[in-house]
Design a protein around this motif. Structure first.
Motif, PDB file in Angstrom:
ATOM      1  N   GLU A  29      26.809  13.306  11.431  1.00  0.00           N
ATOM      2  CA  GLU A  29      25.816  12.280  11.112  1.00  0.00           C
ATOM      3  C   GLU A  29      25.856  11.920   9.628  1.00  0.00           C
ATOM      4  O   GLU A  29      25.731  10.754   9.255  1.00  0.00           O
ATOM      5  CB  GLU A  29      24.416  12.768  11.501  1.00  0.00           C
ATOM      6  CG  GLU A  29      24.180  12.832  13.004  1.00  0.00           C
ATOM      7  CD  GLU A  29      24.718  14.082  13.681  1.00  0.00           C
ATOM      8  OE1 GLU A  29      24.522  14.220  14.910  1.00  0.00           O
ATOM      9  OE2 GLU A  29      25.344  14.933  13.006  1.00  0.00           O
ATOM     10  N   THR A  30      26.027  12.941   8.772  1.00  0.00           N
ATOM     11  CA  THR A  30      26.065  12.706   7.321  1.00  0.00           C
ATOM     12  C   THR A  30      27.248  11.831   6.947  1.00  0.00           C
ATOM     13  O   THR A  30      27.109  10.858   6.192  1.00  0.00           O
ATOM     14  CB  THR A  30      26.142  14.050   6.573  1.00  0.00           C
ATOM     15  OG1 THR A  30      25.086  14.907   7.020  1.00  0.00           O
ATOM     16  CG2 THR A  30      26.025  13.849   5.073  1.00  0.00           C
ATOM     17  N   PHE A  49      24.409  19.139  10.114  1.00  0.00           N
ATOM     18  CA  PHE A  49      24.726  17.887  10.810  1.00  0.00           C
ATOM     19  C   PHE A  49      25.828  17.126  10.067  1.00  0.00           C
ATOM     20  O   PHE A  49      25.568  16.063   9.484  1.00  0.00           O
ATOM     21  CB  PHE A  49      23.458  17.036  10.941  1.00  0.00           C
ATOM     22  CG  PHE A  49      22.371  17.687  11.753  1.00  0.00           C
ATOM     23  CD1 PHE A  49      22.366  17.573  13.136  1.00  0.00           C
ATOM     24  CD2 PHE A  49      21.373  18.437  11.139  1.00  0.00           C
ATOM     25  CE1 PHE A  49      21.371  18.184  13.895  1.00  0.00           C
ATOM     26  CE2 PHE A  49      20.381  19.052  11.882  1.00  0.00           C
ATOM     27  CZ  PHE A  49      20.382  18.926  13.267  1.00  0.00           C
ATOM     28  N   LEU A  61      26.877   8.374  17.836  1.00  0.00           N
ATOM     29  CA  LEU A  61      27.582   7.890  16.654  1.00  0.00           C
ATOM     30  C   LEU A  61      28.731   6.967  17.050  1.00  0.00           C
ATOM     31  O   LEU A  61      29.403   7.194  18.059  1.00  0.00           O
ATOM     32  CB  LEU A  61      28.130   9.068  15.845  1.00  0.00           C
ATOM     33  CG  LEU A  61      27.109  10.096  15.343  1.00  0.00           C
ATOM     34  CD1 LEU A  61      27.818  11.204  14.577  1.00  0.00           C
ATOM     35  CD2 LEU A  61      26.045   9.440  14.481  1.00  0.00           C
ATOM     36  N   TRP A  87      16.608   8.182  11.637  1.00  0.00           N
ATOM     37  CA  TRP A  87      16.507   9.344  12.526  1.00  0.00           C
ATOM     38  C   TRP A  87      16.598  10.645  11.712  1.00  0.00           C
ATOM     39  O   TRP A  87      15.873  11.623  11.957  1.00  0.00           O
ATOM     40  CB  TRP A  87      17.647   9.311  13.564  1.00  0.00           C
ATOM     41  CG  TRP A  87      17.877  10.647  14.199  1.00  0.00           C
ATOM     42  CD1 TRP A  87      17.211  11.194  15.243  1.00  0.00           C
ATOM     43  CD2 TRP A  87      18.839  11.630  13.779  1.00  0.00           C
ATOM     44  NE1 TRP A  87      17.688  12.450  15.512  1.00  0.00           N
ATOM     45  CE2 TRP A  87      18.692  12.750  14.619  1.00  0.00           C
ATOM     46  CE3 TRP A  87      19.820  11.671  12.769  1.00  0.00           C
ATOM     47  CZ2 TRP A  87      19.486  13.892  14.483  1.00  0.00           C
ATOM     48  CZ3 TRP A  87      20.593  12.807  12.628  1.00  0.00           C
ATOM     49  CH2 TRP A  87      20.422  13.904  13.487  1.00  0.00           C
ATOM     50  N   PHE A  88      17.462  10.640  10.700  1.00  0.00           N
ATOM     51  CA  PHE A  88      17.804  11.840   9.931  1.00  0.00           C
ATOM     52  C   PHE A  88      16.701  12.248   8.946  1.00  0.00           C
ATOM     53  O   PHE A  88      16.593  13.417   8.556  1.00  0.00           O
ATOM     54  CB  PHE A  88      19.092  11.550   9.163  1.00  0.00           C
ATOM     55  CG  PHE A  88      20.015  12.716   8.942  1.00  0.00           C
ATOM     56  CD1 PHE A  88      19.683  14.012   9.292  1.00  0.00           C
ATOM     57  CD2 PHE A  88      21.262  12.493   8.362  1.00  0.00           C
ATOM     58  CE1 PHE A  88      20.563  15.067   9.078  1.00  0.00           C
ATOM     59  CE2 PHE A  88      22.145  13.536   8.142  1.00  0.00           C
ATOM     60  CZ  PHE A  88      21.797  14.826   8.491  1.00  0.00           C
ATOM     61  N   ARG A 119      18.883  12.785  19.082  1.00  0.00           N
ATOM     62  CA  ARG A 119      20.098  12.567  18.295  1.00  0.00           C
ATOM     63  C   ARG A 119      20.770  11.237  18.654  1.00  0.00           C
ATOM     64  O   ARG A 119      20.983  10.945  19.829  1.00  0.00           O
ATOM     65  CB  ARG A 119      21.050  13.713  18.604  1.00  0.00           C
ATOM     66  CG  ARG A 119      22.092  13.969  17.586  1.00  0.00           C
ATOM     67  CD  ARG A 119      22.792  15.260  17.964  1.00  0.00           C
ATOM     68  NE  ARG A 119      23.500  15.796  16.843  1.00  0.00           N
ATOM     69  CZ  ARG A 119      23.677  17.090  16.633  1.00  0.00           C
ATOM     70  NH1 ARG A 119      23.182  17.961  17.489  1.00  0.00           N
ATOM     71  NH2 ARG A 119      24.348  17.516  15.589  1.00  0.00           N
ATOM     72  N   ILE A 163      26.934   8.082   8.233  1.00  0.00           N
ATOM     73  CA  ILE A 163      26.092   7.210   7.404  1.00  0.00           C
ATOM     74  C   ILE A 163      26.876   6.728   6.191  1.00  0.00           C
ATOM     75  O   ILE A 163      26.884   5.532   5.864  1.00  0.00           O
ATOM     76  CB  ILE A 163      24.804   7.951   6.957  1.00  0.00           C
ATOM     77  CG1 ILE A 163      23.891   8.212   8.156  1.00  0.00           C
ATOM     78  CG2 ILE A 163      24.053   7.145   5.886  1.00  0.00           C
ATOM     79  CD1 ILE A 163      22.758   9.185   7.868  1.00  0.00           C
ATOM     80  N   ILE A 203      20.788   5.589  11.868  1.00  0.00           N
ATOM     81  CA  ILE A 203      21.045   7.033  11.827  1.00  0.00           C
ATOM     82  C   ILE A 203      20.225   7.679  10.711  1.00  0.00           C
ATOM     83  O   ILE A 203      19.637   8.757  10.876  1.00  0.00           O
ATOM     84  CB  ILE A 203      22.545   7.316  11.617  1.00  0.00           C
ATOM     85  CG1 ILE A 203      23.377   6.633  12.704  1.00  0.00           C
ATOM     86  CG2 ILE A 203      22.824   8.822  11.625  1.00  0.00           C
ATOM     87  CD1 ILE A 203      24.864   6.573  12.396  1.00  0.00           C
ATOM     88  N   TYR A 204      20.153   7.008   9.572  1.00  0.00           N
ATOM     89  CA  TYR A 204      19.451   7.528   8.393  1.00  0.00           C
ATOM     90  C   TYR A 204      17.963   7.716   8.687  1.00  0.00           C
ATOM     91  O   TYR A 204      17.364   8.733   8.301  1.00  0.00           O
ATOM     92  CB  TYR A 204      19.667   6.537   7.252  1.00  0.00           C
ATOM     93  CG  TYR A 204      19.254   6.982   5.874  1.00  0.00           C
ATOM     94  CD1 TYR A 204      19.716   8.162   5.309  1.00  0.00           C
ATOM     95  CD2 TYR A 204      18.425   6.165   5.088  1.00  0.00           C
ATOM     96  CE1 TYR A 204      19.367   8.531   4.017  1.00  0.00           C
ATOM     97  CE2 TYR A 204      18.078   6.520   3.801  1.00  0.00           C
ATOM     98  CZ  TYR A 204      18.552   7.708   3.270  1.00  0.00           C
ATOM     99  OH  TYR A 204      18.212   8.058   1.988  1.00  0.00           O
TER     100      TYR A 204
END
Length: 306
Positions: free
Chosen positions: A218-219, A215, A300, A240-241, A297, A222, A237-238
């Protein structure tokens, strides 16, 4: 000395995809690498723990380095990990990596020997004296049994090639201790996915990430959101991750993250023995974590232009 690595941003610890007969799958390796670059990572690290360094020959590590260098844009940082038992071999790999065009090195303490502090410092400084490539020290006492202490970093401070640390002590206060003692002499990169945001908020300027292999967008999002103070968006997002990030702190992190990357079309499940691919209940349980995350997901923001 090269200043071509800024040690800021997200550095994926790249997987080493294999074929079913345990040969390196260079096509898949390059596919993942290209997606990482497109997502906005700042550099890549080859042949780390996630890259199954323990089962790669030196020649295979150099082949991965060549494949990466032939794929990335000019000037894009490609870091080779060094995890060796003998100082002499570590030096030889560092010299060869420079010859082949590596941008920098990640350096673990000596493997398979619980070295004393002075031995670890001597190991690091011998390698640092043999190359002008920038070096990232990997400080991971949880998994590798040796802690690089602040007093040891005081010894390393004299060596300009030793520029950064992958902070994997899992002790967030260590980031503050490092900054209080050394200021910005050593760039600090978070090394543990499950506390990557917290590490950044207390002073890390980047991260060496694992789930980024599956991912990347997403990384990086963040990291970038936190960097510009948009913490609420980063946290959303974090959170969710997090179930995925927890796959990074398990002994089978290679199999787990390869399964996640496979779900995203960025790897396959094959690993090299003695590792075995996941089967049965364990595979189904990890796959459910991955599929649940993919189904929810987050959208973003335009993080690349922050």
């Amino acid at each position: 000395m090269s200043n071509s690595v800024l040690w800021h941003g997200v550095y994926p610890a790249l997987l080493t995809p294999f074929t079913q007969n345990e040969e390196i799958d260079f096509d898949m390796f390059k596919k993942n690498l290209k997606v990482q670059i497109e997502a906005g990572v700042s550099g890549v690290i080859l042949a780390g723990t996630l890259g199954e360094a323990s089962t790669l020959t030196a020649e295979e590590k150099f082949d991965l380095l060549k494949a990466a260098l032939s794929t990335v844009p000019e000037g894009f940082p490609v870091i080779l990990n060094i995890a060796e038992q003998a100082t002499k071999v570590a030096v030889e790999i560092a010299v060869k990596a420079k010859e082949l065009g590596a941008t920098g090195l990640m350096l673990l303490p000596p493997m398979r020997y619980k070295a004393a502090d002075e031995e670890v410092v001597a190991y690091f400084t011998t390698v640092a004296s043999a190359t002008d490539l920038p070096i990232l020290i990997y400080n991971n006492p949880v998994d590798y049994g040796i802690k690089v202490t602040l007093d040891m970093f005081a010894e390393l401070e004299k060596y300009p090639t030793i520029q950064a640390v992958k902070e994997s002590t899992r002790d967030l206060t260590n980031v503050t201790r490092m900054i209080n003692r050394f200021g910005d002499r050593f760039k600090i990169l978070g090394g543990v996915d499950t506390i990557s945001l917290e590490t950044q908020l207390v002073g890390a300027v980047g991260s060496v990430a694992g789930l980024v292999d599956a991912f990347p967008a997403e990384t990086v999002a963040i990291y970038k959101l936190a960097q510009v103070g948009r913490l609420e968006e980063a946290l959303k997002i974090y959170r969710w991750f997090m179930p995925l990030l927890e796959l990074d702190i398990h002994p089978k992190l290679v199999q787990y993250i390869k399964l996640a990357a496979t779900a995203e079309g960025l790897s396959n499940e094959y690993v090299r023995a003695p590792r075995l691919t996941l089967v049965g209940e364990e595979r189904e349980r990890i796959l459910k974590i991955i599929e649940d995350a993919r189904a929810t997901r987050p959208t973003l923001p335009d993080y690349k232009n922050l």
